[in-house]
Design a protein around this motif. Structure first.
Motif, PDB file in Angstrom:
ATOM      1  N   ASN A 124       0.850  -1.190   0.000  1.00 32.99           N
ATOM      2  CA  ASN A 124       0.000   0.000   0.000  1.00 32.99           C
ATOM      3  C   ASN A 124       0.886   1.240   0.000  1.00 32.99           C
ATOM      4  O   ASN A 124       2.001   1.198   0.506  1.00 32.99           O
ATOM      5  CB  ASN A 124      -0.843   0.091   1.285  1.00 32.99           C
ATOM      6  N   LEU A 125       0.347   2.310  -0.527  1.00 34.37           N
ATOM      7  CA  LEU A 125       1.025   3.605  -0.448  1.00 34.37           C
ATOM      8  C   LEU A 125       0.029   4.608   0.117  1.00 34.37           C
ATOM      9  O   LEU A 125      -1.187   4.454  -0.048  1.00 34.37           O
ATOM     10  CB  LEU A 125       1.483   4.065  -1.835  1.00 34.37           C
ATOM     11  N   ARG A 126       0.556   5.605   0.798  1.00 37.25           N
ATOM     12  CA  ARG A 126      -0.333   6.654   1.293  1.00 37.25           C
ATOM     13  C   ARG A 126       0.319   8.018   1.088  1.00 37.25           C
ATOM     14  O   ARG A 126       1.489   8.209   1.414  1.00 37.25           O
ATOM     15  CB  ARG A 126      -0.636   6.445   2.772  1.00 37.25           C
ATOM     16  N   LEU A 127      -0.462   8.931   0.513  1.00 38.84           N
ATOM     17  CA  LEU A 127      -0.016  10.313   0.394  1.00 38.84           C
ATOM     18  C   LEU A 127      -0.692  11.082   1.511  1.00 38.84           C
ATOM     19  O   LEU A 127      -1.926  11.075   1.602  1.00 38.84           O
ATOM     20  CB  LEU A 127      -0.467  10.915  -0.939  1.00 38.84           C
ATOM     21  N   ARG A 128       0.099  11.707   2.348  1.00 37.22           N
ATOM     22  CA  ARG A 128      -0.476  12.577   3.374  1.00 37.22           C
ATOM     23  C   ARG A 128      -0.243  14.018   2.938  1.00 37.22           C
ATOM     24  O   ARG A 128       0.881  14.497   2.957  1.00 37.22           O
ATOM     25  CB  ARG A 128       0.163  12.308   4.732  1.00 37.22           C
ATOM     26  N   LEU A 129      -1.298  14.664   2.516  1.00 38.58           N
ATOM     27  CA  LEU A 129      -1.208  16.050   2.062  1.00 38.58           C
ATOM     28  C   LEU A 129      -1.407  16.943   3.281  1.00 38.58           C
ATOM     29  O   LEU A 129      -2.445  16.872   3.946  1.00 38.58           O
ATOM     30  CB  LEU A 129      -2.277  16.319   0.993  1.00 38.58           C
ATOM     31  N   LEU A 130      -0.396  17.754   3.586  1.00 37.74           N
ATOM     32  CA  LEU A 130      -0.414  18.489   4.854  1.00 37.74           C
ATOM     33  C   LEU A 130      -0.596  20.002   4.691  1.00 37.74           C
ATOM     34  O   LEU A 130      -1.044  20.670   5.609  1.00 37.74           O
ATOM     35  CB  LEU A 130       0.880  18.203   5.639  1.00 37.74           C
ATOM     36  N   ARG A 131      -0.224  20.523   3.523  1.00 34.52           N
ATOM     37  CA  ARG A 131      -0.483  21.948   3.269  1.00 34.52           C
ATOM     38  C   ARG A 131      -0.481  22.181   1.758  1.00 34.52           C
ATOM     39  O   ARG A 131       0.445  21.766   1.067  1.00 34.52           O
ATOM     40  CB  ARG A 131       0.571  22.837   3.929  1.00 34.52           C
ATOM     41  N   PRO A 132      -1.531  22.861   1.240  1.00 36.94           N
ATOM     42  CA  PRO A 132      -1.627  23.009  -0.224  1.00 36.94           C
ATOM     43  C   PRO A 132      -0.631  24.022  -0.771  1.00 36.94           C
ATOM     44  O   PRO A 132       0.120  24.645  -0.016  1.00 36.94           O
ATOM     45  CB  PRO A 132      -3.066  23.509  -0.429  1.00 36.94           C
ATOM     46  N   ALA A 133      -0.623  24.176  -2.075  1.00 34.69           N
ATOM     47  CA  ALA A 133       0.193  25.203  -2.729  1.00 34.69           C
ATOM     48  C   ALA A 133      -0.270  26.576  -2.263  1.00 34.69           C
ATOM     49  O   ALA A 133      -1.464  26.800  -2.057  1.00 34.69           O
ATOM     50  CB  ALA A 133       0.043  25.084  -4.243  1.00 34.69           C
ATOM     51  N   LEU A 134       0.680  27.482  -2.081  1.00 35.40           N
ATOM     52  CA  LEU A 134       0.337  28.816  -1.577  1.00 35.40           C
ATOM     53  C   LEU A 134       0.628  29.895  -2.601  1.00 35.40           C
ATOM     54  O   LEU A 134       0.382  31.069  -2.351  1.00 35.40           O
ATOM     55  CB  LEU A 134       1.128  29.104  -0.287  1.00 35.40           C
ATOM     56  N   GLY A 135       1.196  29.534  -3.731  1.00 34.25           N
ATOM     57  CA  GLY A 135       1.503  30.539  -4.748  1.00 34.25           C
ATOM     58  C   GLY A 135       2.761  31.323  -4.445  1.00 34.25           C
ATOM     59  O   GLY A 135       2.927  32.448  -4.910  1.00 34.25           O
ATOM     60  N   GLY A 136       3.645  30.742  -3.650  1.00 35.38           N
ATOM     61  CA  GLY A 136       4.937  31.363  -3.399  1.00 35.38           C
ATOM     62  C   GLY A 136       4.910  32.471  -2.360  1.00 35.38           C
ATOM     63  O   GLY A 136       5.869  33.218  -2.214  1.00 35.38           O
ATOM     64  N   THR A 137       3.835  32.554  -1.608  1.00 39.53           N
ATOM     65  CA  THR A 137       3.774  33.602  -0.585  1.00 39.53           C
ATOM     66  C   THR A 137       3.036  33.061   0.646  1.00 39.53           C
ATOM     67  O   THR A 137       2.808  31.871   0.755  1.00 39.53           O
ATOM     68  CB  THR A 137       3.102  34.872  -1.164  1.00 39.53           C
ATOM     69  N   TYR A 138       2.707  33.947   1.587  1.00 41.93           N
ATOM     70  CA  TYR A 138       1.998  33.508   2.781  1.00 41.93           C
ATOM     71  C   TYR A 138       0.527  33.306   2.479  1.00 41.93           C
ATOM     72  O   TYR A 138       0.022  33.777   1.464  1.00 41.93           O
ATOM     73  CB  TYR A 138       2.164  34.533   3.908  1.00 41.93           C
ATOM     74  N   VAL A 139      -0.146  32.628   3.419  1.00 40.06           N
ATOM     75  CA  VAL A 139      -1.582  32.400   3.242  1.00 40.06           C
ATOM     76  C   VAL A 139      -2.321  33.732   3.303  1.00 40.06           C
ATOM     77  O   VAL A 139      -2.117  34.530   4.226  1.00 40.06           O
ATOM     78  CB  VAL A 139      -2.107  31.467   4.358  1.00 40.06           C
TER      79      VAL A 139
END
Ligand code: NAG
Ligand code: NAG
Ligand code: NAG
Ligand code: NAG
Length: 400
Positions: free
Chosen positions: A253-268
């Motif tokens: 099995n494999l698991r991808l844990r996505l923890l923070r999306p793309a931010l566009g190169g800056t802060y949220v």
């Protein structure tokens, strides 16, 4: 003349690289008649995404229920796109990570947006095969709308009972995982199985420019087999001698844990959270069934991959001797000696089976005799069943 010789040598070289360990047995003519000769063998690599089961967590992470508008990082003020689970044209269910893109139309799984910021936007994608597999080339995950800034790839080797990290991905490894950023090319033969954190696939370069996140298998093989994977024998030799090397590429099995999306190169930017989400259009898993070098075919049987075991072995991975064939204890086949390996067949009590294949002169005939004294009956390639090893969209490692 010498050109001819060189050409012949080249052809022979290529042929042996392609065909290596593809045949479990062949019928060989001897003075006493035809006998079966047995070899170590393994199935061809296949596109394992066709056979994976996908589960996404937590429940409700897939967008569209209720329908939701979203924006993009490149144009955050154009928010005309909508995800609606009840409308097939606007829905983004998980199976779209697995489908084939037709007519250039890219389809993808998409999550809800990050409207609950500052609570993290977390998503797990668990891929299961109910079969032990071995990676044969790079794993590719294709993200639309930007790659995650923090993500972990985990694997299980025991059908999901236990998990271990496989690779960490972050735009800042030190900050997020307290690990030094590394690339596979920083690894040496002694630490090639080290779990690393890489920043290579997490930095913002524009969502259209680079969509892929990779787990590098080819570059790891290249450490032993050379940049163009020409010396596969070296890799196979290491697979036998280096502890943990084969297991490193093995998984159920494999698991991808996505923890923070793309931010566009800056802060949220809190005033527009509708531009933050995950979207995956494709996951490529080039791998082969692990059959312990006892099968050259792996077929879908009742929805599960199953090695077609030879050498009097049985089990999903040919991991034990057939009933009544336990004269000696089970052993995996061996890649050594190259090029044909050792089959380590299971034998019935009181039979001499297994020993004849290790006979140097017999395997010598197979290699050297140019007059086709041997009859390459290929019992393995008969039958019309659909097999993951069949020439679909497969990648065969040593060919590129
Ligand atoms: C993802 O899986 C990990 C275990 O690998 C678990 O601890 C975590 O809670 C899961 N996250 C979500 C969002 O389900
Ligand atoms: C997994 O595969 C084995 C062997 O093919 C089968 O017996 C078992 O039922 C499968 N489990 C699931 C959940 O499909
Ligand atoms: C692996 O070993 C090489 C040289 O032996 C070293 O330079 C490199 O830092 C090591 N990599 C890791 C991740 O430990
Ligand atoms: C299976 O065992 C029998 C009896 O020992 C032997 O004759 C035969 O060659 C074996 N088959 C393979 C594939 O090793």
């Amino acid at each position: 003349m010498s050109l001819q010789v060189a050409l012949l040598l080249l052809l022979r070289c290529l042929a042996s690289a392609w065909a290596q360990y593809e045949l479990c047995k062949s019928l060989v003519s001897t003075d006493e008649g035809s006998v079966w000769e047995h070899y170590a063998c393994q199935p061809k690599p296949a596109a394992m995404k066709d056979y994976m089961r996908i589960k996404v967590d937590p429940p409700g992470i897939t967008c569209g229920n209720p329908p939701e508008r979203f924006c993009t990082l490149e144009n955050p003020y154009l928010c005309s796109d909508e995800c609606d689970a009840s409308n097939p044209d606007l829905a983004h269910p998980p199976q779209l990570m697995q489908d084939r893109e037709r007519n250039g139309l890219i389809t993808y799984w998409q999550t809800v947006t990050w409207r609950r910021h500052p609570e993290p936007l977390l998503a797990n994608i668990t891929l299961s095969w109910n079969k032990t597999l071995e990676l044969t080339d790079d794993l590719h995950i294709t993200f639309e709308y930007g790659r995650p800034t923090i993500m972990v790839l985990d694997k299980s080797m025991d059908h999901g009972r236990t998990w271990q990290p496989y690779q960490y991905y972050a735009d800042d490894c030190l900050d997020n995982f307290n690990m030094q950023p590394k690339r596979v090319r920083d690894l040496s033969p002694t630490n090639i199985t080290r779990v690393i954190c890489t920043e290579q696939y997490s930095r913002w370069v524009g969502s259209k420019n680079e969509k892929n996140v990779k787990f590098e298998v080819r570059a790891r093989f290249a450490v032993f087999a050379g940049a163009r994977l020409q010396q596969m024998d070296n890799l196979y030799t290491r697979m036998e001698s280096m502890k943990g090397l084969r297991d490193f590429f093995t998984f159920t099995n494999l698991r991808l844990r996505l923890l923070r999306p793309a931010l566009g190169g800056t802060y949220v930017q809190r005033d527009n959270l509708l531009k933050y989400f995950y979207a995956i259009s494709n996951i490529d898993v080039p791998a082969r069934c692990k059959c312990n070098l006892h099968a050259s075919q792996c077929l879908l049987v009742d929805g599960n991959l199953q090695c077609q075991c030879e050498h009097n072995t049985t089990g999903q991975d040919c991991q034990r001797c057939k009933k009544g064939f336990k004269a000696k204890s089970w052993k995996a086949g061996s890649f050594l000696p190259t090029p044909n390996g050792t089959p380590n067949t299971c034998a019935i009590a009181g039979s001499p089976s297994g020993s004849i294949v290790e006979d140097e002169t017999v395997s010598g005939i197979r290699d050297e005799n140019p007059h086709g004294r041997l009859d390459h009956a290929e019992p393995d390639t008969q039958g019309q069943r659909r097999t993951p090893g069949a020439p679909r969209e497969e990648r065969t490692l040593p060919m590129m």
